[in-house]
Every structure is written in C-alpha cells, then in structure tokens.
Write a protein that holds these residues in place. Structure first.
Motif, PDB file in Angstrom:
ATOM      1  N   ALA A   1      48.014  33.567  40.632  1.00  0.00           N
ATOM      2  CA  ALA A   1      47.328  32.524  40.013  1.00  0.00           C
ATOM      3  C   ALA A   1      46.311  31.964  40.803  1.00  0.00           C
ATOM      4  O   ALA A   1      45.231  31.309  40.682  1.00  0.00           O
ATOM      5  CB  ALA A   1      48.287  31.280  39.838  1.00  0.00           C
ATOM      6  N   SER A   2      46.535  32.008  42.215  1.00  0.00           N
ATOM      7  CA  SER A   2      45.479  31.660  43.469  1.00  0.00           C
ATOM      8  C   SER A   2      44.373  32.667  43.224  1.00  0.00           C
ATOM      9  O   SER A   2      43.246  32.139  43.586  1.00  0.00           O
ATOM     10  CB  SER A   2      46.104  31.672  44.701  1.00  0.00           C
ATOM     11  OG  SER A   2      46.440  32.960  45.245  1.00  0.00           O
ATOM     12  N   VAL A   3      44.446  33.778  42.951  1.00  0.00           N
ATOM     13  CA  VAL A   3      43.318  34.803  42.801  1.00  0.00           C
ATOM     14  C   VAL A   3      42.524  34.300  41.450  1.00  0.00           C
ATOM     15  O   VAL A   3      41.171  34.306  41.715  1.00  0.00           O
ATOM     16  CB  VAL A   3      43.948  36.147  42.401  1.00  0.00           C
ATOM     17  CG1 VAL A   3      42.754  37.061  42.293  1.00  0.00           C
ATOM     18  CG2 VAL A   3      44.776  36.418  43.727  1.00  0.00           C
ATOM     19  N   ILE A   4      43.305  33.812  40.408  1.00  0.00           N
ATOM     20  CA  ILE A   4      42.306  33.340  39.365  1.00  0.00           C
ATOM     21  C   ILE A   4      41.793  32.101  39.698  1.00  0.00           C
ATOM     22  O   ILE A   4      40.365  32.058  39.116  1.00  0.00           O
ATOM     23  CB  ILE A   4      43.500  33.148  38.092  1.00  0.00           C
ATOM     24  CG1 ILE A   4      44.046  34.516  37.703  1.00  0.00           C
ATOM     25  CG2 ILE A   4      42.777  32.534  36.971  1.00  0.00           C
ATOM     26  CD1 ILE A   4      45.155  34.273  36.445  1.00  0.00           C
ATOM     27  N   ALA A   5      42.246  31.261  40.337  1.00  0.00           N
ATOM     28  CA  ALA A   5      41.770  30.051  40.711  1.00  0.00           C
ATOM     29  C   ALA A   5      40.637  30.366  41.603  1.00  0.00           C
ATOM     30  O   ALA A   5      39.300  29.759  41.269  1.00  0.00           O
ATOM     31  CB  ALA A   5      42.478  29.153  41.615  1.00  0.00           C
ATOM     32  N   CYS A   6      40.205  31.274  42.464  1.00  0.00           N
ATOM     33  CA  CYS A   6      39.091  31.530  43.266  1.00  0.00           C
ATOM     34  C   CYS A   6      38.269  32.240  42.622  1.00  0.00           C
ATOM     35  O   CYS A   6      36.945  32.337  42.979  1.00  0.00           O
ATOM     36  CB  CYS A   6      39.643  32.400  44.352  1.00  0.00           C
ATOM     37  SG  CYS A   6      40.571  31.607  45.587  1.00  0.00           S
ATOM     38  N   GLY A   7      38.241  32.591  41.287  1.00  0.00           N
ATOM     39  CA  GLY A   7      37.203  32.993  40.564  1.00  0.00           C
ATOM     40  C   GLY A   7      36.360  32.140  39.865  1.00  0.00           C
ATOM     41  O   GLY A   7      35.169  32.349  39.565  1.00  0.00           O
TER      42      GLY A   7
END
Length: 369
Positions: free
Chosen positions: A106-112
C-alpha cells in the motif's frame, strides 16, 4: 509483500453484495474529484490491479482530479507496482490521502501519486519483500534472487517519490521494517502534507498485519471498541500554533544525519515539538553527542545516550570514564612532537641523480651516510 508464484494470501472473499474491497465514485457534478477508496488487501481476492485499472479507466475523463484514499495492510507487490504506475501516469491530477495505514504494498501505491497527504494519526510502513517458498536448494536460491530484484524495484519506487533520500539509508530502513509517522514521512519526502486527524474505524487485526515484526501497539489495539467519552468543554481561542510539521522534519533530519533514524519518533514525543527553541536545542544535543562519540571512537554508544536524554557534558564524562577504564593511556588532542633522536631522511643528491641519468658511476659524497 509476496514475490513469487503461486501467491498465498492471508485474506479472501468479498462482501455479501459481491463487490470488491474498494470503491470508486464518479463525481456528481463537473469539476469534482473522482473518489477512489482502497480499504483492504492488495492483490489476490482483495484489490486486483487489473480490476482497479479497468474501472479507473472507465471513470476517468482525462481532466478531473482523482483522490485515492488508502487504509491497507499491504499485499501483493506486483499488483502494488501496477497500481502505483497507473497512478503515476495520471500526473498532477492524482492525490493519495492516507486515512489509516499504508503498509507494505500500500505504501508503494501511495508513492505513485503526485501528492501524498497523511492525517496526523496515520502511519506508513516500508520493508523488504517476503514470500513463502518450497523446493530444493537451487529453487530457494532462485526465489532469493527474485526477492533481491523486487527489492530493487521498491528502492526505485520510493526514491522516485523521495529523490533526496540516501540509497543506503533507505535500504537500512527496509531491512529494519520501518514504521513512519506523518512527520517522519514528510521529512523523508515520502509524503508531502499533513492534514488533520481522521477518525480511525475499529477493525480486526488481519493475518497480514499480524505477521509484521515491529507492529506498533496502537495498531494492535485498533480492534478494541472505543470508549465513549463526553464531549469536551469548549475551549477559548488559542494563538496560532507554530509549524509543527517543519519542526518535526528538522528533528527527523537531524536523527537521520546522525545515523539514528529510529530515534526520530521518540525525540519528537519527548520534545512535544514545543517551539523552535526546544527543537533547536535538541538538534544541537544530537549533533554534539554524535561528535563526542565519534571523537572517542565509540560511535555505537551515541544512540543509547541520545535515547535516554543525556546532554553533551554528561556524555563527555561517561566517555572519559570508559576510556580510562579501557586504559587507553593519556588522552592528548595535540599533534605529536617529532622525536629528536629519530634519524632524518637524507636530502636528494643532485650529483648522483645526474650520474644515474648519464649512466655514469656515482660520485663520492662525503656528506652522505
């Protein structure tokens, strides 16, 4: 985050209506943002990248702003990469709003997203990818190689969002499974803004969340029913508060530069970010204690000294006691005086050099030894 195939997920199923564990709402009037809610696992029987991107494409008119609200324990890393890349392609129209937890995938998604906004009572967690594996030694080595490559993808994703982050520091944070407060995330560049608090809804502790090694106690207790409290009495208007986010970022950056990023949250709490003078004094203490320990060649002690709140004078006294106990001899900061009895090196003999170049025998020099 799980890397290899087949993937095993900790949660499964949909709600009784058969709808997926996310929601997209088309704006009722022109000019309003498209609202997307990601409130559960990533991948598998949760939020699949293919479904998410297909539905987002159907709603997106290419002009409207898009807000993605996240409260997720994480899930499959490749679905996370795909959704993150899809959000990145939206450019500055996309904002991620972290309403609870953005952990792992979910943190990966946020950083997009072009912009990441975290409420004051939310968290972000980053760590290395992990998976289940079986097979012989060769198969397990292949799995480890895949995990290493996935780690490279994580590093690229986080550094794309926070290009000023040092690669070595980021890798250390992944290795340690790092839980970031909004202030720490902003200081690192993984978030852009801190908003007011969002009421966190109670929920059962998921199997994914339970597997994390350093789960904060606040998240463990989220499944407990909230106590009913009376409405607080109205308070008189107060003076405008100082820039708390800036003070937290300054303190966090000082901890990172000193090599102790794990202390940032503790020191933020201990100082309560009271005012600029308090934070400046704490930053000075961090720098002074770190320099003292490095000078004494005992840098490993700085973290403990900072954690218990010791000042420079107290640290200097403790280091002195340790050096005396170790019998290191006299401590002298002056440069050593040359030994008068030491034989001095002979000066170059120009005659010998010239003879050597011409292939002649050396000339005798009685002044040489």
């Amino acid at each position: 985050m799980r890397a290899n195939v087949p993937r095993i997920y900790a949660k499964a199923g949909t709600d009784e209506s058969g709808r997926p564990w996310y929601n997209m709402a088309k704006p009722e009037t022109a000019g309003q943002a498209i609202e997307v809610m990601i409130y559960d696992d990533i991948g598998g029987w949760g939020l699949r990248a293919a479904d998410f991107i297909r539905e987002l494409k159907a709603l997106d008119d290419g002009k409207s702003a898009i807000t993605v609200a996240i409260d997720s324990d994480g899930g499959d890393v490749f679905d996370g990469f795909a959704i993150s890349n899809a959000l990145a392609r939206l450019g500055d129209r996309c904002t991620v709003r972290i309403d609870g937890l953005a952990a792992s995938a979910a943190s990966v998604i946020a950083c997009g997203a072009h912009r990441v906004v975290m409420a004051e009572n939310t968290m972000m967690m980053i760590h290395n990818p992990w998976t289940w594996a079986s097979g012989d030694a060769e198969e397990l080595r292949k799995t480890a190689d895949v995990l290493d490559k996935v780690t490279g993808g994580l590093l690229a994703t986080y550094r794309a969002k926070a290009p000023k982050m040092d690669a070595a520091t980021l890798k250390t944070m992944l290795d340690a499974e790092t839980w970031l407060s909004p202030y720490e995330a902003v200081a690192l560049g993984l978030a852009d803004e801190i908003s007011g608090t969002v009421q966190a809804k109670a929920r059962a502790l998921s199997p994914i969340l339970a597997k994390y090694r350093k789960l904060p106690q606040a998240l463990v207790e989220k499944d407990k029913p909230a106590e009913t409290k009376a409405d607080p009495a109205p308070q008189p208007p107060q003076e405008p508060a100082h820039n708390v986010a800036a003070l937290a970022a300054r303190l966090t950056q000082a901890c990172i530069q000193a090599g102790h990023p794990q202390l940032a949250e503790k020191l933020i709490v201990s100082t309560a970010l009271k005012d600029e003078a308090t934070v400046a004094a704490e930053v000075s203490r961090i720098e002074a204690v770190s320099v003292l320990c490095q000078t004494a060649k005992l840098p490993e002690l700085a973290g403990d000294y900072l954690a218990v709140g010791l000042g420079a004078d107290a640290v200097r006294a403790r280091l002195f006691d340790k050096l005396i106990a170790a019998d290191v001899g006299e401590i002298d900061n002056c440069e050593p005086v040359p030994d008068a009895t030491q034989t001095l090196a002979r000066s170059p003999n120009s005659t010998e050099i010239y003879a050597a170049r011409k292939g002649k025998p050396k000339a005798t020099n009685q002044g040489s030894k």
